[in-house]
Design an enzyme around this catalytic site. Structure first.
Site, PDB file in Angstrom:
ATOM      1  N   ASP A 124     -11.527 -26.997 -16.810  1.00 29.76           N
ATOM      2  CA  ASP A 124     -11.764 -25.397 -16.739  1.00 29.76           C
ATOM      3  C   ASP A 124     -11.169 -25.042 -15.560  1.00 29.76           C
ATOM      4  O   ASP A 124     -11.871 -25.411 -14.348  1.00 29.76           O
ATOM      5  CB  ASP A 124     -12.963 -25.128 -17.196  1.00 29.76           C
ATOM      6  N   HIS A 131     -10.030 -11.980 -11.496  1.00 29.73           N
ATOM      7  CA  HIS A 131     -11.252 -12.687 -11.829  1.00 29.73           C
ATOM      8  C   HIS A 131     -11.921 -13.251 -10.606  1.00 29.73           C
ATOM      9  O   HIS A 131     -13.045 -13.014 -10.268  1.00 29.73           O
ATOM     10  CB  HIS A 131     -11.294 -13.617 -13.077  1.00 29.73           C
ATOM     11  N   GLU A 197     -17.096 -16.102 -21.055  1.00 29.96           N
ATOM     12  CA  GLU A 197     -15.841 -16.014 -20.457  1.00 29.96           C
ATOM     13  C   GLU A 197     -14.614 -16.288 -21.358  1.00 29.96           C
ATOM     14  O   GLU A 197     -14.605 -17.163 -22.015  1.00 29.96           O
ATOM     15  CB  GLU A 197     -15.658 -17.184 -19.346  1.00 29.96           C
ATOM     16  N   GLU A 199     -10.975 -17.009 -22.367  1.00 28.79           N
ATOM     17  CA  GLU A 199     -10.088 -17.830 -21.797  1.00 28.79           C
ATOM     18  C   GLU A 199      -8.991 -18.147 -22.903  1.00 28.79           C
ATOM     19  O   GLU A 199      -9.184 -17.924 -24.043  1.00 28.79           O
ATOM     20  CB  GLU A 199     -10.807 -19.034 -21.153  1.00 28.79           C
ATOM     21  N   ASP A 231     -15.878 -19.663 -22.796  1.00 31.82           N
ATOM     22  CA  ASP A 231     -16.698 -20.514 -21.647  1.00 31.82           C
ATOM     23  C   ASP A 231     -18.028 -19.769 -21.559  1.00 31.82           C
ATOM     24  O   ASP A 231     -18.224 -19.309 -20.709  1.00 31.82           O
ATOM     25  CB  ASP A 231     -15.757 -20.805 -20.522  1.00 31.82           C
ATOM     26  N   ARG A 235     -25.306 -17.200 -15.934  1.00 25.45           N
ATOM     27  CA  ARG A 235     -25.041 -16.940 -14.486  1.00 25.45           C
ATOM     28  C   ARG A 235     -26.288 -17.199 -13.458  1.00 25.45           C
ATOM     29  O   ARG A 235     -25.959 -17.521 -12.475  1.00 25.45           O
ATOM     30  CB  ARG A 235     -24.752 -15.445 -14.433  1.00 25.45           C
ATOM     31  N   GLN A 238     -26.045 -20.781 -12.879  1.00 25.20           N
ATOM     32  CA  GLN A 238     -24.978 -21.162 -12.040  1.00 25.20           C
ATOM     33  C   GLN A 238     -25.279 -20.760 -10.436  1.00 25.20           C
ATOM     34  O   GLN A 238     -24.929 -21.810  -9.672  1.00 25.20           O
ATOM     35  CB  GLN A 238     -23.817 -20.396 -12.583  1.00 25.20           C
ATOM     36  N   LYS A 251     -22.608 -24.320 -17.573  1.00 29.09           N
ATOM     37  CA  LYS A 251     -21.592 -24.397 -18.652  1.00 29.09           C
ATOM     38  C   LYS A 251     -21.859 -25.291 -19.708  1.00 29.09           C
ATOM     39  O   LYS A 251     -21.006 -25.191 -20.539  1.00 29.09           O
ATOM     40  CB  LYS A 251     -20.340 -24.602 -17.783  1.00 29.09           C
ATOM     41  N   THR A 255     -19.242 -24.766 -25.333  1.00 25.86           N
ATOM     42  CA  THR A 255     -17.698 -24.005 -25.040  1.00 25.86           C
ATOM     43  C   THR A 255     -17.236 -23.700 -26.490  1.00 25.86           C
ATOM     44  O   THR A 255     -17.256 -24.790 -27.122  1.00 25.86           O
ATOM     45  CB  THR A 255     -17.060 -24.586 -24.018  1.00 25.86           C
ATOM     46  N   GLU A 356     -18.547  -9.237 -14.739  1.00 26.07           N
ATOM     47  CA  GLU A 356     -17.378  -8.162 -14.267  1.00 26.07           C
ATOM     48  C   GLU A 356     -17.827  -6.873 -14.805  1.00 26.07           C
ATOM     49  O   GLU A 356     -17.736  -5.837 -14.059  1.00 26.07           O
ATOM     50  CB  GLU A 356     -15.964  -8.694 -14.395  1.00 26.07           C
TER      51      GLU A 356
HETATM   52 MN    MN Z   1     -14.657 -20.871 -17.489  1.00 26.61          MN
END
Ligand code: MN
Length: 407
Positions: A124, A131, A197, A199, A231, A235, A238, A251, A255, A356
């Site tokens: 990834d 971002h 996420e 993607e 993904d 948080r 993480q 993560k 996914t 975000e």
């Molecule tokens: Mn990602």
């Protein structure tokens, strides 16, 4: 850029296909099962799935063997010439009504879609400057938003291939260690900052031995197709675990990818140069010019679109990410998979993560009348992707997932 589809002006006899997001210029591949539960290769046309495995056998196609499978890997491994032959053959089948007799079409509503390929390795990336800048501002408010390496190489981490799941799979809220900066010690429990996420993913269809680099000019020979990716990211887990080796359990719980793999040929008309790259990149990353895709993404939460990230804003190109994966001599296997990293544009409503959109949880947003910062149990996220096709817009497969109570 011209499309390699020789039937760009043909029309399909399949009801409702012409003018739809899944017209003849799209034709993504997937794995489906119907009443007898055998998994077969299918291609999507309109709101139907054509049984590719059965049609190839019924017409004695030379590539029938690689299409007789419960995954796309053998077909992908047969190489670019076969990818083109199959696409041309399918275009003929679906545009020439006299051949309709060999075609078995199933309404999408009557089939189950499965993970389209067996995933080998998974990398990834982190290819969006917007971002990376947003995350840097939130996590390192006193330093430079971008780390010193960011403009020199596509930053990435090795993800967990075995927990890639197909769109529609429910996601259990992960549990783990969480520690806020103002807490003296970590606690164990359900993730409280569960995020998405949005993607784009790229599926490798060519094996490359150890010690051979894949150049940026070999992208179209090496990558079979493209899909949507969510993904899912914990948080709070993480931020505590990622120093100094990067994401792990935050993560690896899941996914999600779309059930459909869109061939590169369908996206030939969507190619656009990336934003300017400054400073100049080192030799193995040179691509003249770096090419991205004009793919429009929509993030839907509980039925309301909350963000529209533009893939065209991504800094690093897919060919550069591919070249980076092998510059050290690492091999590639058919089924290797790499994803772009969160797609975010410069505007607030173009962010591909809730981190975000809610600015680290400090600015709640609303979706369908409900206030959100991160995901609640029962929330459903759908990622949608469209691009300019050879005729009108085409769609990639959606990526859908619903959050269940913690494990
Ligand atoms: Mn990602």
């Amino acid at each position: 850029m011209t499309t390699t589809n020789p039937f760009a002006t043909a029309t399909s006899w399949v009801e409702g296909a012409t003018g739809s997001l899944y017209d003849l210029d799209n034709l993504p591949y997937g794995i489906f099962s119907d009443r007898d539960t055998t998994r077969k290769i299918g291609v999507r046309i309109g709101d139907f799935v054509l049984d590719v495995t059965a049609a190839a056998q019924a017409t004695n196609q030379p590539f029938a063997d690689v299409l007789d499978s419960d995954r796309l890997n053998d077909f992908m491994a047969s190489g670019k010439d076969v990818w083109h032959q199959v696409r041309t053959w399918l275009t003929t089948l679906l545009s020439d009504e006299s051949r309709a007799a060999v075609v078995v079409l199933r309404p999408l509503t009557d089939v189950t879609l499965h993970l389209p390929f067996e995933v080998a390795d998974y990398v990834d990336y982190y290819a969006s400057m917007d971002h990376a800048t947003n995350v840097g501002k939130m996590f390192r408010p006193d330093g430079d938003a971008l780390m010193p390496n960011w403009r020199h190489l596509p930053v990435g981490y090795h993800g967990r291939a075995g927990s890639i799941v197909v769109s529609g799979t429910d996601i259990h809220r992960p549990a783990g260690q969480r520690k806020a900066p103002d807490q003296p010690a970590p606690t164990f429990g359900p993730c409280q900052r569960l995020d998405i996420e949005a993607e784009l993913g790229f599926v490798v269809g060519r094996a490359v031995p150890f010690g051979e680099r894949v150049g940026t000019d070999e992208f179209a020979d090496t990558v079979f197709g493209v899909c949507g990716v969510n993904d899912w990211s914990a948080r709070d887990i993480q931020s505590w675990e990622y120093v100094p080796l990067g994401p792990n359990l935050a993560k690896s719980f899941a996914t999600s990818i779309s059930a459909w793999i869109t061939p590169l040929d369908a996206l030939a008309t969507a190619k656009v140069p990336t934003p300017e790259q400054e400073p100049e990149v080192v030799s193995y990353l040179v691509e003249n010019p770096p090419m991205g895709y004009d793919i429009a993404v929509e993030v839907e939460l509980n039925g309301e679109v909350v963000s529209q990230p533009p893939y065209a804003a991504m800094y690093w190109s897919p060919a550069q990410m591919l070249a980076h994966m092998t510059v050290n001599g690492a091999s590639l296997r058919v089924g290797d998979f790499f994803a772009s990293g969160t797609i975010s544009g410069p505007e607030k409503q173009q962010c591909g993560s809730f981190l975000e959109l809610s600015w680290g949880g400090s600015e709640p947003f609303t979706a369908s009348g409900q206030t959100r910062t991160f995901l609640e149990d029962g929330d459903e996220v759908v990622l949608r992707y469209t691009a300019p096709g050879a005729r009108r817009r085409i769609a990639l497969g959606e990526v859908r997932g619903k959050i269940l109570h913690t494990i």
